[in-house]
Design a protein around this motif. Sequence first.
Motif, PDB file in Angstrom:
ATOM      1  N   ASN A  45       0.846  -0.905  -0.263  1.00  0.00           N
ATOM      2  CA  ASN A  45       0.401   0.362   0.228  1.00  0.00           C
ATOM      3  C   ASN A  45       0.782   1.525   0.068  1.00  0.00           C
ATOM      4  O   ASN A  45       0.180   1.968  -0.733  1.00  0.00           O
ATOM      5  CB  ASN A  45      -0.744   0.004   0.930  1.00  0.00           C
ATOM      6  CG  ASN A  45      -2.016  -1.290   1.301  1.00  0.00           C
ATOM      7  OD1 ASN A  45      -2.017  -1.168   0.143  1.00  0.00           O
ATOM      8  ND2 ASN A  45      -2.361  -1.680   2.069  1.00  0.00           N
ATOM      9  N   ILE A  46       1.547   1.590   0.734  1.00  0.00           N
ATOM     10  CA  ILE A  46       2.913   2.478   1.030  1.00  0.00           C
ATOM     11  C   ILE A  46       4.146   1.842   0.578  1.00  0.00           C
ATOM     12  O   ILE A  46       4.767   0.931   0.504  1.00  0.00           O
ATOM     13  CB  ILE A  46       2.791   3.217   2.168  1.00  0.00           C
ATOM     14  CG1 ILE A  46       3.220   1.843   3.338  1.00  0.00           C
ATOM     15  CG2 ILE A  46       1.330   3.800   2.589  1.00  0.00           C
ATOM     16  CD1 ILE A  46       3.112   2.491   4.519  1.00  0.00           C
ATOM     17  N   ARG A  47       5.152   2.925   0.644  1.00  0.00           N
ATOM     18  CA  ARG A  47       6.223   3.227  -0.200  1.00  0.00           C
ATOM     19  C   ARG A  47       6.654   2.976   1.443  1.00  0.00           C
ATOM     20  O   ARG A  47       6.783   3.960   2.291  1.00  0.00           O
ATOM     21  CB  ARG A  47       7.080   4.355  -0.570  1.00  0.00           C
ATOM     22  CG  ARG A  47       7.044   4.380  -2.131  1.00  0.00           C
ATOM     23  CD  ARG A  47       7.585   5.505  -2.679  1.00  0.00           C
ATOM     24  NE  ARG A  47       7.817   6.847  -2.196  1.00  0.00           N
ATOM     25  CZ  ARG A  47       8.588   7.483  -2.407  1.00  0.00           C
ATOM     26  NH1 ARG A  47       9.321   7.578  -3.385  1.00  0.00           N
ATOM     27  NH2 ARG A  47       8.881   8.499  -1.673  1.00  0.00           N
ATOM     28  N   TYR A  48       8.013   1.833   1.360  1.00  0.00           N
ATOM     29  CA  TYR A  48       8.869   1.982   2.747  1.00  0.00           C
ATOM     30  C   TYR A  48      10.816   1.545   2.605  1.00  0.00           C
ATOM     31  O   TYR A  48      11.024   2.101   0.971  1.00  0.00           O
ATOM     32  CB  TYR A  48       8.782   0.403   3.264  1.00  0.00           C
ATOM     33  CG  TYR A  48       7.969  -0.117   3.845  1.00  0.00           C
ATOM     34  CD1 TYR A  48       7.680  -0.268   5.034  1.00  0.00           C
ATOM     35  CD2 TYR A  48       6.538  -0.214   2.534  1.00  0.00           C
ATOM     36  CE1 TYR A  48       6.238  -0.309   5.507  1.00  0.00           C
ATOM     37  CE2 TYR A  48       5.038  -1.016   3.241  1.00  0.00           C
ATOM     38  CZ  TYR A  48       5.167  -0.479   4.561  1.00  0.00           C
ATOM     39  OH  TYR A  48       3.916  -0.968   5.056  1.00  0.00           O
ATOM     40  N   ALA A 231      12.716 -12.210   2.307  1.00  0.00           N
ATOM     41  CA  ALA A 231      11.609 -12.361   2.267  1.00  0.00           C
ATOM     42  C   ALA A 231      10.294 -11.456   1.820  1.00  0.00           C
ATOM     43  O   ALA A 231       9.862 -12.492   1.074  1.00  0.00           O
ATOM     44  CB  ALA A 231      10.412 -12.342   3.847  1.00  0.00           C
ATOM     45  N   VAL A 232      10.647 -10.144   1.962  1.00  0.00           N
ATOM     46  CA  VAL A 232       9.625  -9.485   0.528  1.00  0.00           C
ATOM     47  C   VAL A 232      10.070  -9.702  -0.767  1.00  0.00           C
ATOM     48  O   VAL A 232       9.121 -10.413  -1.133  1.00  0.00           O
ATOM     49  CB  VAL A 232      10.210  -8.261   0.843  1.00  0.00           C
ATOM     50  CG1 VAL A 232       9.296  -7.130  -0.378  1.00  0.00           C
ATOM     51  CG2 VAL A 232       9.907  -7.499   2.009  1.00  0.00           C
ATOM     52  N   LEU A 233      11.361 -10.656  -1.664  1.00  0.00           N
ATOM     53  CA  LEU A 233      11.647 -10.405  -2.406  1.00  0.00           C
ATOM     54  C   LEU A 233      11.480 -13.094  -2.695  1.00  0.00           C
ATOM     55  O   LEU A 233      11.395 -13.134  -3.919  1.00  0.00           O
ATOM     56  CB  LEU A 233      13.116 -10.383  -3.085  1.00  0.00           C
ATOM     57  CG  LEU A 233      13.278  -9.224  -2.723  1.00  0.00           C
ATOM     58  CD1 LEU A 233      15.137  -8.472  -2.973  1.00  0.00           C
ATOM     59  CD2 LEU A 233      12.961  -8.590  -4.089  1.00  0.00           C
ATOM     60  N   LEU A 253      12.684  -0.734   0.377  1.00  0.00           N
ATOM     61  CA  LEU A 253      12.244  -2.118   0.158  1.00  0.00           C
ATOM     62  C   LEU A 253      11.637  -2.027  -1.695  1.00  0.00           C
ATOM     63  O   LEU A 253      10.833  -1.265  -2.165  1.00  0.00           O
ATOM     64  CB  LEU A 253      11.313  -1.747   1.122  1.00  0.00           C
ATOM     65  CG  LEU A 253      10.345  -3.238   1.336  1.00  0.00           C
ATOM     66  CD1 LEU A 253      12.074  -4.414   1.649  1.00  0.00           C
ATOM     67  CD2 LEU A 253       9.518  -3.135   1.945  1.00  0.00           C
ATOM     68  N   GLN A 254      12.647  -3.073  -1.796  1.00  0.00           N
ATOM     69  CA  GLN A 254      12.124  -3.985  -3.144  1.00  0.00           C
ATOM     70  C   GLN A 254      11.343  -4.795  -3.165  1.00  0.00           C
ATOM     71  O   GLN A 254      10.877  -5.413  -2.398  1.00  0.00           O
ATOM     72  CB  GLN A 254      13.499  -4.376  -3.270  1.00  0.00           C
ATOM     73  CG  GLN A 254      14.493  -3.905  -4.421  1.00  0.00           C
ATOM     74  CD  GLN A 254      15.794  -5.556  -4.465  1.00  0.00           C
ATOM     75  OE1 GLN A 254      16.685  -4.859  -3.804  1.00  0.00           O
ATOM     76  NE2 GLN A 254      16.216  -5.767  -6.000  1.00  0.00           N
TER      77      GLN A 254
END
Length: 275
Positions: A45-48, A231-233, A253-254
């Motif tokens: 939802n947002i930029r980190y 983990a996000v990737l 955050l990629q």
Amino acid sequence: MVSGLGSKRSLLLSAAAAAASLSLNALSPGRASASLAQFPASELNIRYFLVRAGESVSEAEGITSTNPAFKTAMRNGLSPAGREQVKNESLQTLFSQRACDDGCWLWTSITNNSYQTAELLATGLLLGRSRIVPEFSFLDSRGVGALEGFEQAKAQAQLSQGDALDPSGGRSEVGAHVLRVQGYDGTPNESLVDVLVRVRQVMSVTETQYSQEDVLIITPDSLPLSVLQAAVLGVDLRQHSRYAFRAGEVRPLQLSSIPPTYAPFQMTCSSPPNC
Ligand SMILES: *[C@@H]1O[C@H](CO)[C@@H](O)[C@H](O)[C@H]1NC(C)=O
Ligand SMILES: *[C@@H]1O[C@H](CO)[C@@H](O)[C@H](O)[C@H]1NC(C)=O
Ligand SMILES: *[C@@H]1O[C@H](CO)[C@@H](O)[C@H](O)[C@H]1NC(C)=O
């Protein structure tokens, strides 16, 4: 420090994962529910912006210091070099990335160097201190258990060996727990997955709470950020050090190009421990 928001939030974060959505409902009745952030994540939802705090005094001395009882101690405060890193590198990167142009929130561990970093950034970005959201445990350094007070390089080598055997802490038969021994002084002995679980709690709240502003996630050292980024990737957590941060380094955050799996977090490794 932070008034209504802060106290509601700490209540919220002390709740167990299962209770989190209930508390969030109470906080913002308009929302249906807050689900845990799913990884890998191809959309948020947002930029980190991930921010590793400037170097602390104990880091400058090469000593591990992760006992939560001493989070606010002087030795965990910014070293003179750490202060420069924040005022110079961290701020410059945030400016050049146009972070916070539409406002932002600085979520930070209350560990001294991390909180001091948030204060310097809030000042540098001309934001009030009310934009700092102190996080009381979920953004802390990894607890190193019985390795507390050891030389950093030594502790690191031993922990990496345990992580290679078992990043989750759930399979004691492989012997990883012998390398990640519980401390005698209350320092937790955390696995990579333990760290991911708590950082993910924070993201689940920020994803629900904000829609427009950027969020800076500020942690005392590199590991909580590199684990989150892996983990996000959707990358095996054992390879988290590929995403390591230098003290004072800031990176957006990629996101992953693959959508979330909606399955329990899994790791595969064809030839352990070389993954
Ligand atoms: C944090 O460390 C600084 C030294 O860098 C020290 O002056 C300060 O008292 C510490 N803060 C707290 C809350 O203990
Ligand atoms: C500030 O950071 C830049 C690179 O980001 C570096 O070249 C320069 O030496 C730094 N200056 C100080 C005073 O640390
Ligand atoms: C922490 O230490 C305890 C006791 O030594 C052990 O049972 C547990 O598995 C360890 N935790 C991790 C994550 O290795």
